[in-house]
Design an enzyme around this catalytic site. Structure first.
Site, short mmCIF file in Angstrom:
data_model
loop_
_atom_site.label_atom_id
_atom_site.label_comp_id
_atom_site.label_asym_id
_atom_site.label_seq_id
_atom_site.Cartn_x
_atom_site.Cartn_y
_atom_site.Cartn_z
N SER A 409 0.83 -1.21 0.00
CA SER A 409 0.00 0.00 0.00
C SER A 409 0.85 1.25 0.00
CB SER A 409 -0.88 0.05 1.26
OG SER A 409 -1.89 -0.91 1.20
N HIS A 430 -2.16 -3.31 -6.55
CA HIS A 430 -2.67 -2.88 -5.25
C HIS A 430 -4.15 -3.21 -5.16
CE1 HIS A 430 -3.63 0.45 -2.16
NE2 HIS A 430 -3.14 -0.60 -1.54
N GLU A 442 -5.40 -0.98 -8.28
CA GLU A 442 -4.43 0.03 -8.75
C GLU A 442 -3.24 -0.72 -9.34
OE1 GLU A 442 -3.92 2.39 -5.17
OE2 GLU A 442 -4.90 4.09 -6.11
P1 NAD Z 1 -1.48 -9.52 7.34
O1 NAD Z 1 -0.63 -9.27 8.52
O2 NAD Z 1 -2.92 -9.79 7.50
O3 NAD Z 1 -0.90 -10.74 6.49
C1 NAD Z 1 0.48 -10.80 6.17
C2 NAD Z 1 0.80 -12.28 5.98
O4 NAD Z 1 2.13 -12.40 5.47
C3 NAD Z 1 0.77 -13.09 7.29
O5 NAD Z 1 -0.09 -14.19 7.12
C4 NAD Z 1 2.22 -13.56 7.46
O6 NAD Z 1 2.30 -14.85 8.04
C5 NAD Z 1 2.71 -13.56 6.05
N1 NAD Z 1 4.16 -13.46 5.93
C6 NAD Z 1 4.98 -12.63 6.60
N2 NAD Z 1 6.25 -12.85 6.22
C7 NAD Z 1 6.22 -13.82 5.27
C8 NAD Z 1 7.19 -14.48 4.48
N3 NAD Z 1 8.49 -14.18 4.60
N4 NAD Z 1 6.80 -15.44 3.62
C9 NAD Z 1 5.50 -15.73 3.50
N5 NAD Z 1 4.53 -15.15 4.22
C10 NAD Z 1 4.89 -14.21 5.09
O7 NAD Z 1 -1.26 -8.27 6.37
P2 NAD Z 1 -2.27 -7.73 5.23
O8 NAD Z 1 -3.24 -6.77 5.81
O9 NAD Z 1 -2.80 -8.90 4.47
O10 NAD Z 1 -1.29 -6.87 4.31
C11 NAD Z 1 -0.42 -7.53 3.44
C12 NAD Z 1 0.08 -6.53 2.43
O11 NAD Z 1 -1.05 -6.00 1.75
C13 NAD Z 1 0.79 -5.32 3.02
O12 NAD Z 1 1.83 -4.94 2.16
C14 NAD Z 1 -0.29 -4.24 3.03
O13 NAD Z 1 0.25 -2.92 2.92
C15 NAD Z 1 -1.03 -4.57 1.78
N6 NAD Z 1 -2.41 -4.09 1.77
C16 NAD Z 1 -3.18 -4.18 2.87
C17 NAD Z 1 -4.51 -3.72 2.82
C18 NAD Z 1 -5.42 -3.83 4.01
O14 NAD Z 1 -6.49 -3.18 4.02
N7 NAD Z 1 -5.06 -4.66 5.00
C19 NAD Z 1 -5.03 -3.18 1.62
C20 NAD Z 1 -4.20 -3.15 0.50
C21 NAD Z 1 -2.90 -3.60 0.57
#
Ligand code: NAD
Ligand code: T1G
Length: 649
Positions: A409, A430, A442
């Site tokens: 993000s 995104h 995006e």
């Molecule tokens: P989250 O914490 O829910 O999930 C992250 C996952 O990544 C976890 O399950 C973790 O175990 C896993 N992980 C961490 N290190 C790892 C590795 N080395 N290998 C494999 N898996 C690994 O986070 P999220 O909310 O799903 O966000 C994930 C990404 O998406 C971030 O970059 C965030 O900025 C982006 N994002 C989030 C949102 C939102 O609303 N939450 C929206 C758009 C984009």
């Protein structure tokens, strides 16, 4: 001097005593003036032709007539007007049979309803989507439909705008027969058999409505219409059709259509309609062949990774889920399964479909499993070091031509891709949470992203039925950057003495599902707080936000039972908080407040959008509108902040 002759939009062929009128007006056989005139002339000529007993109306290309030509809406209508053409076909001495493939929509379905018979391929659909354009049918659709199907079915079709697939249309009596194989041949055979001629719909009585039906329908349609005008107006037309004469109902419908067609809401919805179609084919990828995506992997099975994996499975793309260890992997697989179980519970898919989607998902902690994967989307923690380590492993494990994407993000995709072998196959994709529901995607190329990689991102968006918007690299790309501006502006109003609940109410009245403060309580105030703290830690000058005061006081939103509002246990209704007033009191400096809070905040979104355009972060104003509508709940009937800026009151 060469004269450009407009290709004739239809041709007439004779098959024995059956005339076949074939419309050919790409891309969707819309009822342009030229086509309306040609159909009128065909009806006249064939009625006068003694060698013809019946007429089949069919179309070339991808679909039957898909409606009036929406590009003509801004221009003065030219005769023959569509209602007149529809009446002319209905009054034809030689019965017409509509042969439907693709979609017979709007004016296209109205023409088909004027035909005495309708046959269709099983893959076809019929419908009256006018309300999605902020209008009502303008050529008798709301008058003829209640003469063919019961009121409840007519209400569903005309007030939701949703098409009806041919098998159900047959069961409802909207079409007379399904044709297997060659539609033209099947329609000719049907017409040649000269089935007993039913009365035209004009000559039939409308099917009666039970007492109280219209009042009940008004409640349900009003609720479903989310503030849009057209659905309730379409309902009024349907009611008129069951209570007044055909002529009176036709006049009422036409008057309603002409009034709505020139409304700001219809202009806004047309703007969004064309923007959505153009979004899938941006100039930046014109003529560029996307790479095939037969298999995909998602790294990270958390909130976003699970949603992205589900979206890929919804598009029948096999997915390998990668997690950091077996426990996390089990959780991730469970997260995806829960999405499909929820869809079954809500009746969106059946058990067997859910099982099939789960079956196409496998999991691993071993990157070697990705040796032949076409596309990998990373969705791990928003930590640069974690993402870089993932892409380093992907760079070693995946094919050189595998597309590698990050779902970050706020991190700079260029930093995430640093050190990657062949960064031309890297891109930002995104998604928005929940990724299997939210339509916005995006698409964020880096300077090294190859055109084929970019084209693959857009092709994937089309397969996932997303609305893709290309975004340049900046803090928050397009959507989150405008969101930050919107939230800061809302906090400024609070500092000037505006009441938090008043601001939320103003935005809800404007058409948002919820205001900026309610939304933060739902999502959590800590996400933005951590962004600001991270920037401060990097030495950036980030002024204190009111949200910071609340988070530091332990008020992180609904998840802590308090945020901008208080929440009673188990009750998600926001209650104005005396504690918040006390906490924020020192920051309130008073000042002049805008007369119209919503117009003020939407205006500031548009101002930020203009800067985004100037910086080249977005290519077109309508792209920004799509981001706001499909990513942030901006009311579709308002067209978007840029539409309001350029065309609003
Ligand atoms: P989250 O914490 O829910 O999930 C992250 C996952 O990544 C976890 O399950 C973790 O175990 C896993 N992980 C961490 N290190 C790892 C590795 N080395 N290998 C494999 N898996 C690994 O986070 P999220 O909310 O799903 O966000 C994930 C990404 O998406 C971030 O970059 C965030 O900025 C982006 N994002 C989030 C949102 C939102 O609303 N939450 C929206 C758009 C984009
Ligand atoms: N008029 C003009 N252009 C249209 C059009 C229309 N009705 N529909 C689509 N196009 C263009 C679209 O902009 C795109 O252009 C190209 O066709 C392909 O569209 C009197 C008044 C039919 C299901 O609302 O739902 O009838 O970008 O990419 O995915 O009561 O188009 O290529 O230059 O969407 O195969 C009612 C709207 C009108 C149908 C095909 N009809 N169209 O989907 O192609 S109002 C509609 C669709 C009316 C009467 C009233 C879909 C489709 P370009 P596409 P697709």
């Amino acid at each position: 001097m060469s004269i450009t002759l407009e290709a004739a939009p239809l041709a007439i062929a004779r098959e024995g005593r059956i005339a076949v009128v074939t419309v050919d007006n790409p891309p969707v056989n819309a009822l342009s003036h030229a086509l309306r005139q040609a159909l009128w002339d065909a009806a006249e000529a064939l009625d006068a032709d003694p060698a013809i007993d019946a007429v089949v109306l069919t179309c070339s290309g991808r679909t039957f007539i898909a409606g009036a030509d929406v590009t003509e809406f801004g221009k003065p209508p030219q005769p023959p007007h569509l209602p007149d053409l529809v009446a002319r076909i209905e009054a034809a001495k030689k019965p017409w049979t509509a042969a439907i493939h693709g979609s017979a929509l709007g004016g296209g379905f109205e023409v088909a309803l004027a035909c005495r018979f309708r046959v269709a391929l099983a893959s076809a659909a019929v419908g009256l989507p006018e309300v999605t354009l902020g209008i009502v049918p303008g050529a008798g659709g709301t008058v003829r439909l209640p003469r063919l199907v019961p009121p409840a079915v007519a209400v569903e079709i005309a007030t939701t705008g949703k098409p009806v697939k041919a098998p159900r249309a047959l069961a409802l009596g909207l079409i007379d027969r399904l044709v297997d194989g060659d539609l033209r041949a099947g329609a000719i055979a049907f017409a040649a058999a000269m089935p007993a001629l039913p009365p035209s719909l004009r000559d039939r009585a409308p099917l009666p409505a039970e007492s109280g039906f219209w009042e009940e329908a008004a409640k349900s349609v009003g609720k479903a219409s989310r503030g849009e005008t057209a659905p309730l107006r379409a309902l009024a037309c349907l009611r008129k059709a069951t209570e007044a004469s055909f002529e009176e109902a036709t006049a009422f419908e036409r008057e309603t259509f002409l009034e709505l067609r020139s409304s700001p809401e219809a202009a806004a919805l047309r703007h969004v309609f064309f923007a959505e179609r153009a979004a899938l084919r941006p100039a930046s990828i014109r003529g560029v062949e996307p790479r095939p995506v037969r298999t995909a992997a998602v790294v990270g099975g958390g909130t976003m990774g699970a949603g992205i994996a589900a979206a890929l499975r919804d598009a029948a793309i096999p997915v390998i889920l990668v997690e950091r260890d077996s426990d996390a992997l089990a959780r991730g697989i469970g997260n995806v399964g829960a999405i499909f179980d929820g869809a079954v519970k809500r009746g969106r898919i059946g058990e067997s479909e859910a099982a099939a989607r789960k079956a196409g998902l496998s999991g691993t902690t071993d990157y070697a499993r990705l040796a032949d994967t076409d596309l990998v989307i990373e969705a791990v923690f928003e930590e640069l070091s974690v993402k870089r380590a993932v892409f380093e492993a992907l760079g070693r494990a995946c094919r050189a031509d595998a597309i590698l994407a990050t779902n970050t993000s706020y991190l700079d995709p260029r930093a995430v891709a640093e050190g990657l072998p062949d960064p031309s196959r890297f891109i930002g994709l995104h998604f928005f949470s929940p990724a299997n529901v939210m339509k916005l995607l995006e698409v964020v190329p880096t300077p090294e992203t190859a055109p084929e990689t970019l084209a693959t991102g857009f092709a994937l968006a089309a397969r996932l039925r997303k609305v893709p918007v290309q975004a340049g690299i900046c803090d928050g790309f397009i959507g989150n950057r405008i969101l930050k501006r919107y939230r800061a502006a809302a906090e400024d109003l609070v500092r000037s003495g505006a009441d938090i609940a008043d601001i939320d109410a103003a935005m809800r009245n404007y058409g948002f599902a919820m205001g900026p403060f309610e939304a933060q309580d739902l999502g959590g105030l800590d996400i933005a707080f951590l962004q600001r703290e991270g920037a401060r830690a990097r030495g950036e000058n980030v002024p204190e936000a009111l949200g910071d005061i609340l988070v530091r006081a332990g008020r992180r939103g609904q998840k802590t039972g308090c945020g901008w509002y208080d929440y009673a246990p188990g009750d998600r209704r926001p209650r104005p908080s005396a504690a918040v007033s006390a906490l924020l009191a020192p920051a309130i400096r008073g000042g002049e407040l805008p007369r119209d809070i919503a117009a003020h905040l939407v205006g500031l979104m548009g101002t930020e959008g203009a800067v985004i355009l100037d910086e080249g972060i977005a290519a077109r104003p309508e792209d920004i509108d799509l981001v706001e509508i499909h990513g942030y709940g901006f009311p579709r009937r308002r067209g978007g902040p840029m539409f309001q800026r350029d065309f609003g009151p």
